[in-house]
Design a protein around this motif. Structure first.
Motif, PDB file in Angstrom:
ATOM      1  N   THR A 163       0.849  -1.360  -0.002  1.00 14.50           N
ATOM      2  CA  THR A 163      -0.240  -0.238  -0.160  1.00 14.50           C
ATOM      3  C   THR A 163       0.954   1.390   0.012  1.00 14.50           C
ATOM      4  O   THR A 163       0.336   2.226  -0.356  1.00 14.50           O
ATOM      5  N   GLY A 164       2.111   1.168   0.508  1.00 13.90           N
ATOM      6  CA  GLY A 164       2.965   2.229   0.621  1.00 13.90           C
ATOM      7  C   GLY A 164       2.624   3.298   1.649  1.00 13.90           C
ATOM      8  O   GLY A 164       3.061   4.495   1.899  1.00 13.90           O
ATOM      9  N   THR A 165       1.852   2.685   2.658  1.00 14.56           N
ATOM     10  CA  THR A 165       1.333   3.494   4.027  1.00 14.56           C
ATOM     11  C   THR A 165       2.729   3.817   4.778  1.00 14.56           C
ATOM     12  O   THR A 165       3.664   2.818   5.000  1.00 14.56           O
ATOM     13  N   VAL A 166       2.689   4.954   5.332  1.00 12.59           N
ATOM     14  CA  VAL A 166       3.974   5.339   5.858  1.00 12.59           C
ATOM     15  C   VAL A 166       3.440   5.733   7.234  1.00 12.59           C
ATOM     16  O   VAL A 166       2.760   6.619   7.668  1.00 12.59           O
ATOM     17  N   ILE A 196      10.924   7.150   0.396  1.00 19.29           N
ATOM     18  CA  ILE A 196       9.981   8.130   0.857  1.00 19.29           C
ATOM     19  C   ILE A 196       9.764   9.175  -0.016  1.00 19.29           C
ATOM     20  O   ILE A 196      10.520  10.015  -0.415  1.00 19.29           O
ATOM     21  N   LEU A 197       8.522   9.271  -0.590  1.00 23.23           N
ATOM     22  CA  LEU A 197       8.156  10.258  -1.651  1.00 23.23           C
ATOM     23  C   LEU A 197       7.350  11.401  -1.197  1.00 23.23           C
ATOM     24  O   LEU A 197       7.283  12.354  -1.948  1.00 23.23           O
ATOM     25  N   GLY A 198       6.815  11.232  -0.123  1.00 21.26           N
ATOM     26  CA  GLY A 198       5.941  12.566   0.575  1.00 21.26           C
ATOM     27  C   GLY A 198       6.822  13.355   1.218  1.00 21.26           C
ATOM     28  O   GLY A 198       8.103  13.469   1.242  1.00 21.26           O
ATOM     29  N   VAL A 302      -4.504   6.459  -5.598  1.00 20.82           N
ATOM     30  CA  VAL A 302      -4.232   7.114  -4.620  1.00 20.82           C
ATOM     31  C   VAL A 302      -2.694   7.302  -4.386  1.00 20.82           C
ATOM     32  O   VAL A 302      -2.233   6.206  -3.519  1.00 20.82           O
ATOM     33  N   PRO A 303      -1.827   8.075  -4.806  1.00 21.02           N
ATOM     34  CA  PRO A 303      -0.451   7.881  -4.464  1.00 21.02           C
ATOM     35  C   PRO A 303       0.119   8.130  -3.002  1.00 21.02           C
ATOM     36  O   PRO A 303      -0.781   8.665  -2.338  1.00 21.02           O
ATOM     37  N   SER A 304       0.718   7.017  -2.592  1.00 20.10           N
ATOM     38  CA  SER A 304       1.139   6.962  -1.253  1.00 20.10           C
ATOM     39  C   SER A 304       2.408   7.536  -0.924  1.00 20.10           C
ATOM     40  O   SER A 304       3.264   8.312  -1.707  1.00 20.10           O
TER      41      SER A 304
END
Length: 370
Positions: A163-166, A196-198, A302-304
């Motif tokens: 999911t890419g959830t951080v 980490i992309l955010g 939805v981008p994570s």
């Protein structure tokens, strides 16, 4: 010169290409980008020594890990907390085996299949933490369940795959508060920690107040620097008691450290920070590009905040998206493999030419016709 070179991979020696011959590989979690030059040079020099005797763990390996944790995560760790392990999955399994006593193991779903199946190794039940659409690592209800059941182990994946959830520091602090006074130890697979992309920064589990002595944090340069084939990882375990049990269990069930993996780890952590920043810039661009193109399809994305893996809701397509894309030469991962039928996982750690071809194919098959 752009330090992101395209790797010279072939079906004869690369799983990403061999599993689905002739297809563009967007399924397995490694990259089309070549391993950074400083690592390749160091490995080449090590090979020239002409032997692969049992390696000795040099102090410079530990120092490089301490340097990386301090500079990337703002986490100052002691040398004795570090345990070198073959790979992250063996680290998670060893961690669970070393602390498990009875009852269910809590783990997230959807999840990497080897983490989904973690209970099978212990004849233990699994209580799942549903993170498919919540975009959080666990809910208040999940914390209440943990407090009620007092499990031996909670297994996290942070950033989560697929999911890419951080997880944020505040969220992890709420987990620390939840397990205060419980027997629970938390084992965290943080293989994707550097992707980490955010805007937020990765928070290692063991760096959180209240979790220092109730945690096993498993990290690796593998995903970051395309090093899966020279397997190496490490666990950071501040608790002397937990670390002693972990090391004893590791000695019984795992053996051998990859000599080239140690070389790769040290040189990645000392010499490749700038390369990583270039990679992250490319991945952020690819993620935006993929999102923008999928807006024109029946697929929902939805981008994570983390990983180079897009977790995409394909249920509205009304067909087997995995099979249709594979028929057109695009190999992705079926969400059923992660416990979420109807979803797909798409790896976007690829050059622009491959991203254009893959998204053109998706638009041809699933584009909105209104």
């Amino acid at each position: 010169m752009n330090p992101l070179r395209i790797a010279n991979r072939s079906e004869q020696n690369t799983l990403a290409l061999a599993r689905y011959p002739g297809a563009q590989p967007h399924w397995v979690a490694d990259m089309s980008f070549a391993t950074p030059e400083p690592i390749l040079r160091a490995i080449t020099e090590r090979v020239k020594e002409g032997h692969f005797s049992y390696p000795k763990l040099a102090e410079t390996v530990y120092q490089s890990i301490q340097h990386w944790c301090a500079t990337r995560y703002d986490w100052v760790i002691n040398r004795e907390w570090i345990v070198i392990i073959p790979n992250t999955i063996s680290g998670v399994r060893t961690g669970v085996k070393s602390v498990y006593k009875s009852g269910a193991i809590f783990t997230q779903q959807p999840n990497y299949h080897k983490l989904l199946d973690i209970g099978k190794s212990f004849d233990a039940g699994i209580t799942t933490i549903d993170i498919n659409t919540s975009h959080i690592p666990f809910s208040v209800h999940d914390l209440q369940s943990i407090a009620l059941e007092n499990p031996s182990a909670v297994v996290l994946c942070n950033p989560a795959n697929p999911t890419g959830t951080v997880a944020s520091r505040a969220q992890l602090e709420s987990l620390a508060e939840c397990i205060k006074g419980l027997r629970t130890v938390v084992i965290s697979d943080e293989a994707h920690a550097d992707i980490i992309l955010g805007d937020q920064r990765h928070v290692p589990l063991g760096s959180v107040k209240g979790l220092e002595n109730k945690s096993i944090t498993v990290l690796s340069p593998s995903k970051t620097f395309n090093l899966a084939g020279v397997s190496v990882a490490y666990a950071v375990i501040p608790s002397k008691q937990i670390r002693k049990a972990f090391v004893s269990t590791l000695a019984l069930h795992c053996s051998g450290i990859n000599a080239l993996g140690l070389v790769a780890l040290e040189h990645a952590y000392v010499h490749c920070s700038a390369w990583l920043e270039t990679l992250l810039q490319q991945l952020r661009y690819n993620q935006r590009y993929l999102h923008d193109r999928l807006l024109k399809t029946s697929l929902r994305y939805v981008p994570s905040g983390g990983t180079y893996l897009a977790w995409i809701d394909a249920r509205a397509a009304g067909c087997d998206v995995f099979a249709r894309l594979l028929d057109k030469g695009i190999a992705i991962s079926d969400g059923a493999d992660f416990g979420a039928p109807g979803w797909i996982r798409f790896n976007f750690a690829h050059p622009q030419s491959q991203m254009i071809h893959a998204t053109d194919t998706i638009l041809d098959l699933f584009g909105n016709t209104k």
